[in-house]
Design a protein around this motif. Structure first.
Motif, PDB file in Angstrom:
ATOM      1  N   ALA A   9       0.792  -1.328  -0.024  1.00  8.75           N
ATOM      2  CA  ALA A   9       0.049  -0.010  -0.017  1.00  8.75           C
ATOM      3  C   ALA A   9       0.689   1.265   0.009  1.00  8.75           C
ATOM      4  N   GLU A  11       0.240   5.960   0.432  1.00  2.00           N
ATOM      5  CA  GLU A  11      -0.438   6.711   1.183  1.00  2.00           C
ATOM      6  C   GLU A  11      -1.830   7.059  -0.038  1.00  2.00           C
ATOM      7  N   THR A  13      -2.956   4.638  -2.228  1.00  2.17           N
ATOM      8  CA  THR A  13      -4.072   3.404  -2.003  1.00  2.17           C
ATOM      9  C   THR A  13      -4.878   3.800  -0.692  1.00  2.17           C
ATOM     10  N   GLU A  14      -4.102   4.066   0.242  1.00  3.53           N
ATOM     11  CA  GLU A  14      -4.852   4.192   1.511  1.00  3.53           C
ATOM     12  C   GLU A  14      -5.856   5.213   1.593  1.00  3.53           C
ATOM     13  N   LYS A  15      -5.829   6.298   0.817  1.00  2.15           N
ATOM     14  CA  LYS A  15      -6.725   7.299   0.865  1.00  2.15           C
ATOM     15  C   LYS A  15      -7.683   6.937  -0.194  1.00  2.15           C
ATOM     16  N   GLY A  16      -7.654   5.907  -0.839  1.00  2.00           N
ATOM     17  CA  GLY A  16      -8.783   5.450  -1.714  1.00  2.00           C
ATOM     18  C   GLY A  16      -8.751   6.034  -3.026  1.00  2.00           C
ATOM     19  N   ASN A  49      -8.773  -0.224   0.420  1.00  2.00           N
ATOM     20  CA  ASN A  49      -8.090   0.221   1.396  1.00  2.00           C
ATOM     21  C   ASN A  49      -8.253  -0.209   2.739  1.00  2.00           C
ATOM     22  N   SER A  50      -7.449  -0.095   3.864  1.00  2.00           N
ATOM     23  CA  SER A  50      -7.565  -0.925   5.137  1.00  2.00           C
ATOM     24  C   SER A  50      -8.726  -0.327   5.906  1.00  2.00           C
ATOM     25  N   SER A  51      -9.435   0.633   5.632  1.00  2.00           N
ATOM     26  CA  SER A  51     -10.470   1.305   6.315  1.00  2.00           C
ATOM     27  C   SER A  51     -11.593   0.327   6.206  1.00  2.00           C
ATOM     28  N   PRO A  69      -9.043   1.759   9.734  1.00  2.00           N
ATOM     29  CA  PRO A  69      -8.135   1.369   8.825  1.00  2.00           C
ATOM     30  C   PRO A  69      -6.750   1.389  10.092  1.00  2.00           C
ATOM     31  N   THR A  73       0.988   2.182   6.993  1.00  2.00           N
ATOM     32  CA  THR A  73       0.752   1.864   5.388  1.00  2.00           C
ATOM     33  C   THR A  73       1.651   1.134   4.707  1.00  2.00           C
ATOM     34  N   ALA A  78      -2.031  -3.647  -0.881  1.00  2.00           N
ATOM     35  CA  ALA A  78      -2.958  -2.991  -1.803  1.00  2.00           C
ATOM     36  C   ALA A  78      -3.535  -3.767  -2.961  1.00  2.00           C
TER      37      ALA A  78
END
Length: 128
Positions: A9, A11, A13-16, A49-51, A69, A73, A78
């Motif tokens: 992942a 930043e 990909t974690e933000k979507g 993403n992890s959320s 989440p 990261t 991802a």
């Protein structure tokens, strides 16, 4: 042999943030080149993403479930691909050609899968 490509992942990909059209085109061309070279894409997908994730920790009979989440990261996944290749050298050569997203640093991990040997009922690290 089969290998798993683990896409770490970022930043973004974690933000979507979805991949750009350019990144999708680069990945499409990469997949076409692999297919032309005889590399078989067994499976693969991007992950939300992890959320959207749940993490399970087992301790004896106890189970703890943590909702995402998750903070680290760099340790998150991802996406993934599973490739059928001749050997690890071929997998490494193709992994080096992975299309890097234009937004910055990315990381993938290449891991061989254990192969079940039905004849002697054991695992093999053949091809490493």
């Amino acid at each position: 042999m089969r290998v798993m490509v683990i896409v770490k992942a970022t930043e973004d990909t974690e933000k979507g943030t979805p991949p750009t059209p350019e990144a999708m085109e680069a990945m499409h061309k990469y997949g076409e080149a692999m297919a032309e070279a005889g590399i078989v894409l067994v499976d693969g997908a991007g992950l939300l993403n992890s959320s959207h994730a749940k993490r399970f920790a087992f301790d004896g009979a106890g189970v703890t479930v943590t909702d995402g989440p998750f903070a680290e990261t760099r340790e998150l996944v991802a996406g993934y691909s599973v490739w059928e290749v001749k050997d690890m050298a071929e997998a490494v050569a193709w992994a080096k050609r992975w299309p890097n997203p234009p937004s910055g640093r990315s990381e993938i991990e290449l891991r061989p899968l254990f192969e079940w040997q039905a004849a002697d009922e054991s695992f093999s690290e053949k091809g490493l």
